[in-house]
Design an enzyme around this catalytic site. Structure first.
Site, PDB file in Angstrom:
ATOM      1  N   TYR A  44       0.847  -1.212   0.000  1.00 58.55           N
ATOM      2  CA  TYR A  44       0.000   0.000   0.000  1.00 58.55           C
ATOM      3  C   TYR A  44       0.876   1.255   0.000  1.00 58.55           C
ATOM      4  O   TYR A  44       1.169   1.824   1.058  1.00 58.55           O
ATOM      5  CB  TYR A  44      -0.897   0.028   1.243  1.00 58.55           C
ATOM      6  CG  TYR A  44      -1.791  -1.186   1.409  1.00 58.55           C
ATOM      7  CD1 TYR A  44      -2.663  -1.590   0.407  1.00 58.55           C
ATOM      8  CD2 TYR A  44      -1.782  -1.909   2.603  1.00 58.55           C
ATOM      9  CE1 TYR A  44      -3.492  -2.695   0.570  1.00 58.55           C
ATOM     10  CE2 TYR A  44      -2.616  -3.015   2.775  1.00 58.55           C
ATOM     11  CZ  TYR A  44      -3.457  -3.404   1.753  1.00 58.55           C
ATOM     12  OH  TYR A  44      -4.280  -4.487   1.925  1.00 58.55           O
TER      13      TYR A  44
ATOM     14  N   TRP B 117      -3.733   6.229   2.922  1.00 49.92           N
ATOM     15  CA  TRP B 117      -5.108   5.736   3.079  1.00 49.92           C
ATOM     16  C   TRP B 117      -5.761   6.504   4.222  1.00 49.92           C
ATOM     17  O   TRP B 117      -5.103   6.814   5.231  1.00 49.92           O
ATOM     18  CB  TRP B 117      -5.117   4.242   3.409  1.00 49.92           C
ATOM     19  CG  TRP B 117      -5.450   3.357   2.239  1.00 49.92           C
ATOM     20  CD1 TRP B 117      -6.656   2.794   1.956  1.00 49.92           C
ATOM     21  CD2 TRP B 117      -4.572   2.916   1.193  1.00 49.92           C
ATOM     22  NE1 TRP B 117      -6.588   2.041   0.810  1.00 49.92           N
ATOM     23  CE2 TRP B 117      -5.311   2.100   0.316  1.00 49.92           C
ATOM     24  CE3 TRP B 117      -3.227   3.154   0.903  1.00 49.92           C
ATOM     25  CZ2 TRP B 117      -4.763   1.506  -0.818  1.00 49.92           C
ATOM     26  CZ3 TRP B 117      -2.680   2.561  -0.226  1.00 49.92           C
ATOM     27  CH2 TRP B 117      -3.449   1.750  -1.069  1.00 49.92           C
ATOM     28  N   ASN B 118      -7.043   6.734   4.056  1.00 46.84           N
ATOM     29  CA  ASN B 118      -7.791   7.612   4.943  1.00 46.84           C
ATOM     30  C   ASN B 118      -7.817   7.147   6.407  1.00 46.84           C
ATOM     31  O   ASN B 118      -7.251   7.811   7.293  1.00 46.84           O
ATOM     32  CB  ASN B 118      -9.206   7.739   4.366  1.00 46.84           C
ATOM     33  CG  ASN B 118     -10.035   8.795   5.010  1.00 46.84           C
ATOM     34  OD1 ASN B 118     -10.005   8.953   6.222  1.00 46.84           O
ATOM     35  ND2 ASN B 118     -10.808   9.519   4.221  1.00 46.84           N
TER      36      ASN B 118
ATOM     37  N   GLN C 237     -13.755   6.634   3.205  1.00 48.19           N
ATOM     38  CA  GLN C 237     -13.570   5.547   4.167  1.00 48.19           C
ATOM     39  C   GLN C 237     -14.142   5.997   5.512  1.00 48.19           C
ATOM     40  O   GLN C 237     -14.458   7.182   5.692  1.00 48.19           O
ATOM     41  CB  GLN C 237     -12.075   5.211   4.316  1.00 48.19           C
ATOM     42  CG  GLN C 237     -11.673   3.939   3.585  1.00 48.19           C
ATOM     43  CD  GLN C 237     -10.234   3.516   3.833  1.00 48.19           C
ATOM     44  OE1 GLN C 237      -9.388   4.322   4.243  1.00 48.19           O
ATOM     45  NE2 GLN C 237      -9.938   2.258   3.560  1.00 48.19           N
TER      46      GLN C 237
ATOM     47  N   GLY D 181     -14.038  -0.059   4.146  1.00 47.72           N
ATOM     48  CA  GLY D 181     -12.758  -0.497   4.699  1.00 47.72           C
ATOM     49  C   GLY D 181     -12.748  -1.978   5.027  1.00 47.72           C
ATOM     50  O   GLY D 181     -11.717  -2.527   5.401  1.00 47.72           O
TER      51      GLY D 181
ATOM     52  N   ASP E  47     -13.196  -4.838   3.017  1.00 50.77           N
ATOM     53  CA  ASP E  47     -13.345  -5.057   1.576  1.00 50.77           C
ATOM     54  C   ASP E  47     -14.162  -6.272   1.150  1.00 50.77           C
ATOM     55  O   ASP E  47     -15.004  -6.174   0.282  1.00 50.77           O
ATOM     56  CB  ASP E  47     -11.966  -5.170   0.931  1.00 50.77           C
ATOM     57  CG  ASP E  47     -11.085  -3.969   1.228  1.00 50.77           C
ATOM     58  OD1 ASP E  47     -11.505  -3.093   2.010  1.00 50.77           O
ATOM     59  OD2 ASP E  47      -9.983  -3.888   0.672  1.00 50.77           O
TER      60      ASP E  47
ATOM     61  N   ARG F 127      -6.248 -12.871   0.394  1.00 49.65           N
ATOM     62  CA  ARG F 127      -6.760 -11.659  -0.254  1.00 49.65           C
ATOM     63  C   ARG F 127      -8.139 -11.915  -0.854  1.00 49.65           C
ATOM     64  O   ARG F 127      -8.554 -13.063  -1.021  1.00 49.65           O
ATOM     65  CB  ARG F 127      -5.793 -11.232  -1.385  1.00 49.65           C
ATOM     66  CG  ARG F 127      -4.411 -10.799  -0.923  1.00 49.65           C
ATOM     67  CD  ARG F 127      -4.393  -9.451  -0.271  1.00 49.65           C
ATOM     68  NE  ARG F 127      -4.978  -8.410  -1.095  1.00 49.65           N
ATOM     69  CZ  ARG F 127      -5.179  -7.149  -0.684  1.00 49.65           C
ATOM     70  NH1 ARG F 127      -4.830  -6.769   0.524  1.00 49.65           N
ATOM     71  NH2 ARG F 127      -5.718  -6.259  -1.471  1.00 49.65           N
TER      72      ARG F 127
ATOM     73  N   GLU G 172      -0.598  -6.952   9.346  1.00 49.10           N
ATOM     74  CA  GLU G 172      -1.863  -6.322   8.942  1.00 49.10           C
ATOM     75  C   GLU G 172      -3.047  -6.888   9.722  1.00 49.10           C
ATOM     76  O   GLU G 172      -3.919  -6.153  10.188  1.00 49.10           O
ATOM     77  CB  GLU G 172      -2.059  -6.545   7.434  1.00 49.10           C
ATOM     78  CG  GLU G 172      -3.213  -5.761   6.830  1.00 49.10           C
ATOM     79  CD  GLU G 172      -3.270  -5.932   5.311  1.00 49.10           C
ATOM     80  OE1 GLU G 172      -2.501  -6.726   4.747  1.00 49.10           O
ATOM     81  OE2 GLU G 172      -4.109  -5.249   4.701  1.00 49.10           O
TER      82      GLU G 172
HETATM   83  C1  9WN Z   1      -8.352  -1.036  -0.634  1.00 52.91           C
HETATM   84  C2  9WN Z   1      -4.918   0.042   3.649  1.00 52.91           C
HETATM   85  C3  9WN Z   1      -6.269  -0.526   3.280  1.00 52.91           C
HETATM   86  C4  9WN Z   1      -7.274  -0.456   4.459  1.00 52.91           C
HETATM   87  C5  9WN Z   1      -8.527  -1.277   4.201  1.00 52.91           C
HETATM   88  C6  9WN Z   1      -8.118  -2.672   3.789  1.00 52.91           C
HETATM   89  C7  9WN Z   1      -7.209  -2.629   2.567  1.00 52.91           C
HETATM   90  C8  9WN Z   1      -7.310  -1.780   0.206  1.00 52.91           C
HETATM   91  C9  9WN Z   1      -6.808  -2.972  -0.575  1.00 52.91           C
HETATM   92  O1  9WN Z   1      -6.055  -1.876   2.863  1.00 52.91           O
HETATM   93  O2  9WN Z   1      -7.942  -2.122   1.470  1.00 52.91           O
HETATM   94  O3  9WN Z   1      -8.698   0.162  -0.002  1.00 52.91           O
HETATM   95  O4  9WN Z   1      -6.218  -2.744  -1.635  1.00 52.91           O
HETATM   96  O5  9WN Z   1      -6.995  -4.106  -0.142  1.00 52.91           O
HETATM   97  O6  9WN Z   1      -9.221  -3.478   3.581  1.00 52.91           O
HETATM   98  O7  9WN Z   1      -9.349  -1.287   5.334  1.00 52.91           O
HETATM   99  O8  9WN Z   1      -7.614   0.875   4.702  1.00 52.91           O
HETATM  100  O9  9WN Z   1      -4.428  -0.573   4.805  1.00 52.91           O
END
Ligand code: 9WN
Length: 422
Positions: free
Chosen positions: A38, A42-43, A110, A167, A169, A202, A392
């Site tokens: 990531y 992210w929010n 989010q 959030g 997913d 995932r 995570e």
């Molecule tokens: C899509 C960053 C984010 C969290 C979410 C989590 C996951 C993203 C992804 O990761 O989502 O937004 O690509 O899987 O589900 O809660 O904010 O940690």
């Protein structure tokens, strides 16, 4: 109820390790959730990061939230991802979203936990924070108003228009709405997440096709709020959003009054949301639940979001026995789905694993409302993070580490809550 886990190990080195993770994931004014998987801001991750920073650098904590709001759209929406710098390591990136905010971003939001956490930064040092809080205040109110205008159904519940918005997913909460989407025109795309993390942990291709299809649909409508909502096959009333917004409004109202800021209609808005929470009560199952707004079908999912009722400020006596049941069934914190649900999958993301940040909101909220199990949730979260690391999420049955490593919000939750004894 099973007893709490075996006597706590010595986790005295964990605070320094948690601070290091926040520092390493700092990209200058914002923090990535984890390196690689990531690579953007992210929010709600940032909101937790700010609480973690507040434990050792309050100035940096404020900056995290200020940077988040620098991506706020004119309509008040604060995006779920802000693409400060291009990075090919994540899909879908800015081109797929095609949004026109002040900074390249996604087009959905989010859970607004930043509203509450900004008030905690203020409380940590009211003198140092007053001006920064006052500058953020109208922006935070505008975001809350955007939710009430564009994400509230006729029963008064807050809904989401994309699973990523909640959030959570791939939670079973979305299964019914997702089954109504036919994504055959979605086209070719290449996922990046499964290059970082094992695919068994995932969401599936079935989910991803629909995630991308929903983004393409909204992009074709130029992210116009009214058009995106109209006829959307994905409109699900969500306890995550509802309870976190309720909490945010309550905290903003109290802090605004104390700081003599213009609180506008916030008291009435909060009362409406409190009344709207009734819509999320599933009478057949006897717990808070999500439902498909397009057909009224309940998810019948006892999830970790069901237990955010206390964080939202409700006295919810019936939820206590449900919490006892899930803690009995899963020793390592509150699972994202009750283990006795046939859809439970201990490793797959939001269909079973336990998440530190959800545990924090559940545990804190419960303790605030006098629910004794809140402290049990904290102890178990301490145990699982202490033993298995700042990952995570975790398998709630074995504690095994899952998903991304060196994770910002898990480190932040350790510093701000789970790791604090006494
Ligand atoms: C899509 C960053 C984010 C969290 C979410 C989590 C996951 C993203 C992804 O990761 O989502 O937004 O690509 O899987 O589900 O809660 O904010 O940690």
């Amino acid at each position: 109820m099973t007893e709490t886990l075996a006597a706590a190990d010595d986790f005295s080195d964990r605070d320094a390790a948690a601070r290091d993770i926040l520092t390493q994931n700092d990209r200058g004014g914002y923090t990535v959730p984890t390196d690689g998987l990531y690579p953007y801001q992210w929010n709600w991750d940032s909101a937790f990061a700010s609480l973690g920073f507040a434990e050792f650098d309050l100035d940096r904590a404020w900056q995290e939230i200020e940077t988040l709001f620098s991506g706020q759209w004119d309509n008040g929406m604060v995006p779920h991802i802000i693409f400060h710098k291009p990075d090919p390591g994540y899909f879908p990136g800015p081109d797929v979203w095609g949004c026109n905010g002040p900074i390249a971003s996604s087009g959905i939001t989010q859970p607004p936990v930043a509203l509450s956490f900004a008030t905690r930064l203020l409380a940590a040092d009211p003198e140092a924070g007053a001006a920064r809080f006052a500058a953020l205040y109208p922006k935070m109110r505008k975001w809350a108003e955007w939710f009430l205008k564009w994400r509230r159904d006729e029963k008064g519940a807050i809904f989401v228009i994309h699973p990523w918005e909640s959030g959570r997913d791939n939670a079973p909460d979305w299964d019914d709405a997702m089954s109504g989407i036919d994504p055959q025109d979605v086209g070719y795309y290449e996922r990046r997440d499964t290059q970082h993390v094992d695919a068994s942990m995932r969401p599936t291709k079935y989910d991803y096709d629909r995630y991308i299809w929903l983004v393409q649909r909204a992009k074709a409508l130029d992210w116009d709020d009214a058009k995106v909502a109209e006829g959307n096959p994905f409109k699900v009333a969500d306890p995550t959003m509802h309870f976190i917004l309720m909490r945010g409004l309550r905290d903003l109202l109290a802090a605004g009054e104390a700081q003599d800021l213009d609180t506008g209609d916030m008291a009435a808005q909060l009362a409406e949301l409190e009344a709207g929470a009734d819509a999320l009560w599933n009478p057949g199952m006897g717990y808070y639940d999500s439902y498909n707004c397009n057909n009224g079908i309940w998810s019948n999912a006892l999830s970790n979001a069901s237990f955010l009722c206390w964080f939202g400020g409700l006295d919810a006596p019936h939820m206590e026995q449900h919490l006892a049941r899930v803690l009995d069934a899963a020793p390592y914190g509150v699972p994202s789905l009750a283990p006795f649900d046939p859809r439970f999958d201990a490793k797959r993301y939001w269909r079973g694993p336990t998440w530190g940040m959800m545990n924090m909101m559940i545990g804190e909220g419960a303790s605030e409302r006098g629910v004794a199990l809140g402290e049990e949730v904290r102890k178990r979260t301490r145990e699982v993070i202490g033993r298995y690391g700042f990952v995570e999420y975790f398998d709630p049955m074995t504690g095994a580490a899952a998903g991304g490593k060196a994770f910002t919000w898990t480190a932040a939750v350790w510093l701000a809550w789970a790791g604090k004894e006494g």
